[in-house]
Design an enzyme around this catalytic site. Sequence first.
Site, mmCIF file in Angstrom:
data_model
loop_
_atom_site.group_PDB
_atom_site.id
_atom_site.type_symbol
_atom_site.label_atom_id
_atom_site.label_comp_id
_atom_site.label_asym_id
_atom_site.label_seq_id
_atom_site.Cartn_x
_atom_site.Cartn_y
_atom_site.Cartn_z
ATOM 1 N N MET A 1 -64.817 -11.507 10.922
ATOM 2 C CA MET A 1 -63.539 -11.707 12.227
ATOM 3 C C MET A 1 -62.455 -13.156 11.579
ATOM 4 S SD MET A 1 -64.798 -11.597 16.338
ATOM 5 C CE MET A 1 -66.503 -12.244 16.137
ATOM 6 N N ASP B 1 -57.453 -9.794 10.281
ATOM 7 C CA ASP B 1 -56.166 -9.988 10.746
ATOM 8 C C ASP B 1 -56.479 -9.179 12.140
ATOM 9 O OD1 ASP B 1 -54.010 -8.729 8.184
ATOM 10 O OD2 ASP B 1 -54.111 -11.030 8.417
ATOM 11 N N THR C 1 -55.800 -8.268 17.836
ATOM 12 C CA THR C 1 -54.475 -7.693 16.804
ATOM 13 C C THR C 1 -53.034 -9.072 16.355
ATOM 14 O OG1 THR C 1 -52.981 -6.019 15.832
ATOM 15 C CG2 THR C 1 -53.471 -6.020 18.324
ATOM 16 N N ARG C 2 -53.470 -9.330 15.270
ATOM 17 C CA ARG C 2 -52.689 -10.307 15.242
ATOM 18 C C ARG C 2 -51.409 -9.791 14.218
ATOM 19 N NH1 ARG C 2 -57.742 -14.239 15.239
ATOM 20 N NH2 ARG C 2 -59.076 -13.180 14.266
ATOM 21 N N VAL C 3 -50.936 -8.756 13.947
ATOM 22 C CA VAL C 3 -49.871 -9.132 12.993
ATOM 23 C C VAL C 3 -49.962 -7.532 13.539
ATOM 24 C CG1 VAL C 3 -50.225 -10.528 11.164
ATOM 25 C CG2 VAL C 3 -51.057 -7.548 11.007
#
Lengths: 492, 167
Positions: free
Chosen positions: A321, A325, A350-352
């Site tokens: 994790m 991303d 979802t980071r990007v």
Amino acid sequence: MKDFTAYLNQIQEIGYVEEVTDAIIHVSGLPEAKSDEIVYFETGDFGQVFTIHPDLVEILVFSKNSIKPGTRVVRTNSVLQIPVGFELLGRVIDPLGNSIDSIKPLKKMEFSRSIQSIPLGIAYRKTIITPFETGVSMVDMVMPLGHGQRELIIGDRKTGKTNFLMKTVLSQAKKGNVCVYASIGKKKIDIKQLEEFFIKNKIMDKAVIVASGSEDATGLIYLTPFTAMTICEYFRDQGKNVVVILDDLSTHAKFYREIALLGKRFPGRNSYPSDMFFIHAQLMERAGNFITQKGEFSITCFPVAETMQGDLSGYIETNLMSMTDGHLYFDRDLFYQGRRPAINPFLSVTRVGRQTQTNLRREINREIISFFTLYEKMQSFIHFGTELNENIKATLATGEKLIRFFNQKYQEILPIDLQLIFFVMLWGNVFEGKDFDAIENIFGKIFGAYEEDPKMKQQIDNLIKIDSFNKLLASVRKQTPDILKLSEKYGK
Amino acid sequence: MKDNTLIYSDIIKAVKTTADAEDFLSQIDALFAKLFKTTPGSFDENLKKIIGSNFAALLRESLEKNNINKNDQSSIEKFLNGLKDYIQQLKILKLQIAFQPSDEMIDDIFVWVSENIGQGIILDISYDISLIGGAIITFEGKYRDLSLKKRFSDIFEKNGVLLKKPK
């Protein structure tokens, strides 16, 4: 590869097997052995230098053939390389690049690449801006992804992770992207079913399966994700966007632990070796959005991790994790409730992905997330058995419709433009009075028309160009009769 | 602490090949088995009965030189353990040759190795008639094929095409 005697005469160094412990062989001699160098046994087997001690060398072997103490060993002065080329497309290979499917043997390929490579530096990377379509509305609309993202797929066994990944591969292969599926230590029947799925859906020519079975040598299983990533890098450099699935890295970690313990490396947390994080991180770093000689191309990576009883705080799980991303969490409780995919939007990240969305999609995404939050809170009121007012009833009804909308059948994928239109139709209550089964039927017809009628496709694509949710809602309400008319003769 | 080389130098001179080393080690093990079962003064008797006269003489001499009491079993045990470790750590120079060498030849080779490469090296000589002549030498992981077999195969490989071409 040259034979044993040729290497012996060329390198003029020799070693002798002293001790054999399953995957690790202790060899004396070979004074100039280097880390990760390939060595050749006189039996014809080969292995990789794993550890170098002052008086012996530990070799990781890639076969289960028995090697006796006293067997001679020679260095090759080279690292492990696998053949790469477009001939790999449509094939099932083992981590050493040998064909294991029932088609004829692989032709000799012109190029080969080392399976260990230094990931490209920051100067060769670009921001992720292109949306990645999985064909699953729950992900594309709620947890959007981008090309070049590393998104962890995590959940208990039998919660629909592989099913989701197959839909993703199907969706991407239909767009012409290359898909590499690394099946790590799986049963042979599972590998066969995967191959049959690709053949049945006519996407095998866009896919490569790198497979190691559970009965294969530990060293071979360990190599699987590295081989898959090397093949991805080749296709990226040839000007293709690539999707890679590493199924699964928890199994990979277990096999690496076995190798490390046999090699008497000091055990760390849960007996995993201390470089466990590094092994997986170096794989993840090889994915991303890159600037290559042929332009901007990406390797989108989906590592898979299996949890035990929903425990997200495990060592490997938290490692993965932190180096990805984002993650999609497959909740077993949602699975038992019949949700497919059983993705928990509150525990997924979802980071990007959101930076790849248009204004319209971002607006819709916010609406959905805030609605789901409200819906979850509302759920608690039902349990008290209190009398519900009209607003709450309407919210609950909409929530149920949305959940049914996000449920997708096995192997069913939806283009993202259609996902948006269907959502807007539901949200705007365009089919007021109709039950969900009837609405599903209508959606099926529109989908059929979208696939086959260029006029319908044009109409839908034009609608999506509207940049505001409210404007889109109004346009959809206005154009729905036309859409229904065009889709009348189609059906699913 | 005395250097082990000095303590065992007399005995080690008799260990020239791996066969000698294995022989000595098995005799030391046999001596160990009887060591603490003897009554005082019978160590000499065991030396006569259990091990060869050559080794027995060398051992007796070495014990005297190092002032070890033959009745002090612990000191003898310590000495023999040290000797065993020392023999096991000797470096091995492997020689594959095309004929069975005589004992004198083995001695000559051993002396040459001791003078030119160093002390503490023993020979592992094996016989392979297919080499025709010359030798294959392996030492500390290094491998050199100086046999006639290799020379001939290199020549044939190099000139093989020329031999087949018509004049």
